[in-house]
Design an enzyme around this catalytic site. Structure first.
Site, short mmCIF file in Angstrom:
data_model
loop_
_atom_site.label_atom_id
_atom_site.label_comp_id
_atom_site.label_asym_id
_atom_site.label_seq_id
_atom_site.Cartn_x
_atom_site.Cartn_y
_atom_site.Cartn_z
N TRP A 341 45.88 44.31 35.26
CA TRP A 341 46.71 43.30 34.58
C TRP A 341 46.23 41.89 34.94
O TRP A 341 46.60 40.93 34.30
CB TRP A 341 48.19 43.49 34.95
N ASP A 342 45.40 41.79 35.96
CA ASP A 342 44.84 40.51 36.39
C ASP A 342 44.29 39.74 35.18
O ASP A 342 44.41 38.53 35.08
CB ASP A 342 43.68 40.73 37.38
N GLU A 481 53.59 46.31 45.35
CA GLU A 481 53.11 47.68 45.61
C GLU A 481 53.52 48.22 46.98
O GLU A 481 53.20 49.35 47.31
CB GLU A 481 51.58 47.72 45.46
N LYS A 592 54.99 42.53 48.60
CA LYS A 592 53.57 42.22 48.71
C LYS A 592 53.24 40.92 47.98
O LYS A 592 52.42 40.13 48.41
CB LYS A 592 52.78 43.38 48.10
N GLN A 593 53.88 40.71 46.84
CA GLN A 593 53.53 39.59 45.96
C GLN A 593 54.71 39.32 45.03
O GLN A 593 55.63 40.12 44.97
CB GLN A 593 52.27 39.95 45.18
C1 BGC Z 1 47.43 43.86 43.62
C2 BGC Z 1 47.49 44.10 42.12
C3 BGC Z 1 46.18 43.71 41.50
C4 BGC Z 1 45.02 44.44 42.16
C5 BGC Z 1 43.68 43.99 41.63
C6 BGC Z 1 46.25 44.63 44.18
O1 BGC Z 1 46.15 44.38 45.55
O2 BGC Z 1 48.61 44.27 44.24
O3 BGC Z 1 48.56 43.35 41.55
O4 BGC Z 1 46.20 44.00 40.14
O5 BGC Z 1 45.06 44.19 43.54
O6 BGC Z 1 43.48 42.65 41.86
#
Ligand code: BGC
Length: 766
Positions: A341-342, A481, A592-593
C-alpha cells in the site's frame, strides 16, 4: 579531489556529499547514492566492488522465483563493475590506503561523482576520479567515465571491465544466495561486447551491450579485450569511458534485443560522453521544473526534501508501463521488490500532483491485475476483487508465509492473510487521482471497474452481527501490525465503508453523465442498480469502534482492554523508547504506526479538528514508530491540528530517515513510502494543500523557520505555481486562458483564482 568534474557540478544545495572512506557506511551509501531512470537502476556501489559491497542492478518489473519462497525482483548483472590493478594490487578502498575520498550525488543532474586518492605498498600515489549516470534522456543507455593518474612513478596498469555476471540475490537465512539468471549469449561485434542473460523461471531475456574507450594524451582507442594493459608514466592520466545499452524481452521481442542493444550503443558512442551527459542533464532539469520545492529559511531541510524527491524520480519513467514501485523502490533487495500500500497511499500523491501520467501508469499496474485480484477474492470465498498485500508481477499474493530469524526461530508472517485494507487503499487512490485530474476517460475505461469490484469485495467481506445489529469485518490486520488478526479495525472498517459509499456515489454520477458507457461496464461485470442499492443500505450499518468517554476511535474492538502503557521517554531522534521488558507488544496498546491517525488523515473531510486533536493526543503516546511509514504521517497530522513545531520535529525525522539511516536498515534499500510521506508532510501538511471534491484547499501552517515555500502542482489539468508566505499565499496559473478561473479555498474562503494574473490572498488574523 574531483577536478575533472568540478565544472559540471550543480550548486551545493543540490549535492549530497559524503567525505572519507568508512567501511561501516559502505552499504548505506550504496543505497542513498543509487541511480536510475525508471527502467534500469543501480545501487551506488564503488566501481571496484570492495569486499562487503552489495551490488544491485534492477530492471523495472523483472521478477523471478527460482529458489525463493515467493517471486522477487531480480538482481541482474552489474555493468558498473570496474577494476584497475597496479603492480599486483587492486585499486580498491580496502586493498590500498585511501588518503582522500569523496562521493557526490548531483541530484539536479542525476549523476554520481567520486574522487579517491590511493597509495600502494611502495608509497606511490594514484588519483582516481569517476562519474556515471543512467540516462534520463534515453532509458536504454548508461555511461561511466574514469580518470586515473599515476602520481609518483611509471606503472603498467591492468584494466578489467566486464559486466559482472556473478551477481545473485542475497537471499534470507533459509534460502541463501539465489541466482535468477544464466548466461544466454556472449558475443563481440568489433569492439562492442554483447551479453544476454535469461532468467530461470520466467525466461526474461536481459541484453547488455558495452563499449570501452581509452584516451591517453591525444590518442584514443578501443581495446578488443575486456582485460587490458596500459603504460602510465609518472604524472600521466588516462581517461576510460564506458558506454552501455540495455533492452529486455519485457520491452522488445526476444529476437530484437541484440540488434536494439547494438544500434543503441553505436548511436551513443557516436554522440560521445559530453553530448550524452548534456542531454541527460537537460532531461533531469525538465523533471525538476515540475517538482522542485524551494524552502526559504531552511536550507538543510530543503536539500533533504530534494533527496526524497530525487529518489521518487529515479523510481519511475512515464514510458515504462505496467510496473509499480516496490517498498524499497529499485535501490535494494529489501522486501524482495514487492509492492505494498506504500505506493498508493504514500507515493502516489506526489505523482498525481506533479506528473499525473506516471500516477496513471501506477494505477494501470493495478488495473492490469484486476482479473488476478478477482481470482484472489474467489480463492478465499469472497466476491469482487481483492488486491494482494504484497504484489509482484502477476498480482497474486506474494507475502511469504514464514521466515527464520537470526536465533533460528521460525516466524509466521500473517500480513498476507489478514492485511486486507490494501484493497480499499487501491480504490482510494483511484478516486483521489480522479478528483485531482478529472480524468473521465480513465474512470470509464478502468477506474470505475476497480471501484465497483472492490466495493463488491467489501460487501462480501462484511458479516452481519444479528445480536448487535451491525456489520462487522472480522479477522483483519490494520496498519498497526503489532496487533494481527483482530476484529473491526477502525481503519479497515472506515475505508471499507468509504469504498462502498464511493462506489455507490460514482455509479449515480456516471449513470447521469455517461449512461451508455456505464452500461457497458456494468454489463461487463454484471453489476445492477439493485446491487448498488444494497451497498447504500449497508453503509450505515458498518460498525466503527469508538469511545465516547475518550472521544477517540478505538483502533480495533478490544483495544482499550489491552495493557494501558504509554510512551514517556524519547531518544535523540525524538523516537519513543518503549518501557523495557515488554515481550509481547500485542498485549499492550502500543501501535507500530499510525492506524487511527492514518484514517483520520485519509478521510479527513469526515472528521472535525477537535476530534482529530483528541485522537492525535491519545495515539501519539501509544505509537512506537516501529515502521518507517510512521513519522511522516505524524508530521502531516500534527501540522493539521496546529501542532506546528511538533510536526516539524516529525518532519525532520522523516526527511533524514534514509540520509541519516535512522532505522539502521537503509542498506537494504530506500524506504520508498517515507519519500512520499515526507513530500506529503510538506505539501499536504505544512503548505496545507488538500484536494476536496469541489475545490482545492490551501491552508498553510508554516514552521517558525520558514519564510516562504514555493512549488508547482497540477490541479484538474492546470499547472499552478504556488508561493506560501507566513501571512499570504500567491497563486498563479500561467497555463490557463485569459479570464479562466478556478475556485480555490485559501485559508477559510473560497476564492476565484484567475489565469495569467497575480492572485494574492492574505491571512486574516483571528
Ligand atoms: C509496515 C507496512 C509497510 C511495509 C512495507 C511494514 O513494516 O508496517 O505498513 O507496508 O513495511 O514498507
Amino acid at each position: 579531489m574531483i577536478s575533472h568534474y568540478d565544472d559540471l557540478l550543480s550548486p551545493k544545495s543540490w549535492l549530497i556529499t559524503r567525505r572519507g572512506w568508512a567501511f561501516d557506511r559502505l552499504n548505506h551509501r550504496e543505497t542513498i547514492f543509487a541511480l536510475g531512470n525508471g527502467y534500469i537502476a543501480s545501487r551506488g556501489i564503488l566501481e571496484e566492488l570492495p569486499k562487503g559491497s552489495i551490488p544491485g542492478t534492477f530492471f523495472a518489473g523483472i521478477y523471478d522465483i527460482t529458489g525463493a519462497q515467493v517471486t522477487e525482483l531480480v538482481n541482474a548483472p552489474n555493468p558498473f563493475n570496474f577494476k584497475i590493478i597496479v603492480d599486483g594490487e587492486k585499486v580498491d578502498v580496502m586493498a590500498m590506503d585511501v588518503s582522500d575520498h569523496v562521493r557526490v550525488l548531483d541530484m539536479k543532474q542525476g549523476f554520481l561523482v567520486r574522487g579517491s586518492r590511493f597509495t600502494n605498498r611502495h608509497r606511490h600515489r594514484f588519483d582516481y576520479q569517476s562519474i556515471r549516470f543512467t540516462s534520463q534522456n534515453n532509458r536504454h543507455v548508461a555511461v561511466m567515465q574514469i580518470y586515473f593518474t599515476s602520481l609518483d612513478a611509471d606503472y603498467e596498469i591492468t584494466l578489467e571491465s566486464e559486466i559482472d555476471t556473478s551477481i545473485t540475490n542475497r537471499g534470507l537465512i533459509t534460502e541463501g544466495k539465489k541466482k535468477h539468471f544464466h548466461i544466454y549469449e556472449v558475443t563481440k561485434k568489433g569492439s562492442i561486447n554483447y551479453l544476454c542473460v535469461k532468467t530461470l523461471e520466467k525466461e526474461y531475456l536481459l541484453g547488455y551491450a558495452s563499449y570501452l574507450k581509452i584516451k591517453k594524451g591525444k590518442t584514443s582507442w578501443s581495446p578488443h579485450h575486456r582485460t587490458y594493459k596500459i603504460l602510465l608514466k609518472k604524472g600521466e592520466t588516462c581517461q576510460i569511458t564506458k558506454y552501455f545499452s540495455f533492452f529486455t524481452s519485457k520491452d522488445v521481442s526476444s529476437r530484437m534485443i541484440k540488434s536494439r542493444c547494438l544500434s543503441t550503443i553505436r548511436k551513443a558512442i557516436g554522440d560521445g560522453f559530453d553530448i550524452l551527459r548534456q542531454r541527460h542533464s537537460a532531461a533531469w532539469l525538465k523533471k525538476w521544473k515540475a517538482c522542485n520545492i524551494e524552502i526559504e529559511g531552511d536550507a538543510p531541510l530543503e536539500k533533504g526534501l530534494r533527496f526524497n524527491v530525487y529518489h521518487m524520480l529515479i523510481a519511475v519513467n512515464k514510458d515504462v508501463k505496467d510496473v509499480s514501485i516496490g517498498a524499497k523502490s529499485v535501490t535494494g533487495e529489501g522486501y524482495r521488490g514487492h509492492i505494498f500500500w506504500d505506493t498508493e497511499i504514500f507515493l502516489l500523491p506526489f505523482y498525481i500532483y506533479t506528473q499525473p501520467v506516471i500516477a496513471k501508469n501506477l494505477l494501470m499496474y493495478r488495473y492490469n491485475r484486476l482479473n488476478q485480484a478477482r481470482s484472489n477474492a474467489a480463492l478465499r470465498g469472497y466476491k469482487g476483487a481483492m488486491f494482494p498485500w504484497e504484489s509482484a508481477d502477476s498480482g497474486k499474493e506474494e507475502t511469504p508465509s514464514w521466515y527464520k530469524d537470526e536465533n533460528g526461530e521460525i516466524k509466521r508472517v500473517t500480513t498476507g492473510d489478514f492485511e486486507h485494507h490494501i484493497t480499499s487503499d487501491v480504490a482510494y487512490a483511484v478516486y483521489y487521482y480522479f478528483i485531482m485530474t478529472q480524468d473521465f476517460e480513465f474512470m470509464l475505461k478502468q477506474g470505475l471497474e476497480i471501484l465497483f469490484e472492490t466495493a463488491r469485495f467489501w460487501e462480501s467481506r462484511m458479516v452481519w452481527n444479528k445480536k448487535k445489529d451491525r456489520l462487522e469485518i472480522r479477522h483483519v490486520t490494520g496498519p498497526d501490525e503489532y496487533h494481527d488478526d483482530v476484529h473491526n479495525n477502525a481503519f479497515t472498517n472506515l475505508m471499507a465503508r468509504w469504498n462502498l459509499q464511493t462506489a455507490y456515489k460514482v455509479f449515480r454520477i456516471f449513470n447521469k453523465a455517461f449512461p451508455e458507457e456505464l452500461d457497458k461496464i456494468t454489463g461487463k461485470i454484471k453489476l445492477t442498480k439493485k446491487e448498488t442499492d444494497g451497498w447504500r443500505k449497508k453503509i450505515p450499518k458498518v460498525y466503527i469502534p469508538y469511545s465516547k468517554k475518550e472521544n477517540v476511535l478505538e483502533e480495533f474492538e478490544g483495544y482499550f482492554r489491552k495493557k494501558r502503557l504509554r510512551v514517556v521517554r524519547y531518544d535523540k531522534h525524538n523516537f519513543p523508547i518503549p518501557p523495557r521488558n515488554i515481550l509481547d507488544l500485542e498485549k499492550t496498546q502500543f501501535s507500530k504506526q499510525p492506524d487511527v491517525i492514518m484514517v483520520l488523515y485519509l478521510l479527513g473531510n469526515k472528521f472535525d479538528i477537535k476530534f482529530k486533536k483528541s485522537n492525535f493526543e491519545f495515539y501519539e503516546k501509544r505509537t512506537l514508530h516501529g515502521s518507517s511509514l510512521s513519522p511522516s504521517l505524524f508530521a502531516v497530522a500534527a501540522s493539521e491540528i496546529g501542532e506546528t513545531e511538533k510536526a516539524y520535529r516529525f518532519l525532520t525525522t522523516s526527511i533524514n530517515l534514509d540520509l541519516k539511516d535512522i532505522y539502521r536498515n537503509t542498506h537494504e534499500g530506500i524506504h520508498a513510502a517515507n519519500l512520499g510521506g515526507s513530500w506529503q508532510a510538506v505539501i499536504n501538511g505544512f503548505a496545507g494543500v488538500r484536494a476536496k471534491e469541489e475545490y482545492l484547499l490551501i491552508n498553510p501552517h508554516l514552521p517558525l523557520k520558514w519564510k516562504k515555500i514555493q512549488f508547482c502542482i497540477k490541479w484538474c489539468n492546470y499547472s499552478l505555481a504556488i508561493k506560501v508566505y507566513k501571512n499570504k499565499v500567491d497563486i498563479s496559473f500561467p497555463s490557463g486562458k485569459k479570464g479562466d478561473f478556478i475556485p480555490i479555498k485559501v485559508y477559510r474562503i473560497v476564492e476565484k483564482v484567475y489565469a495569467n494574473k497575480k492572485n494574492i490572498f492574505y491571512k486574516q488574523e483571528g
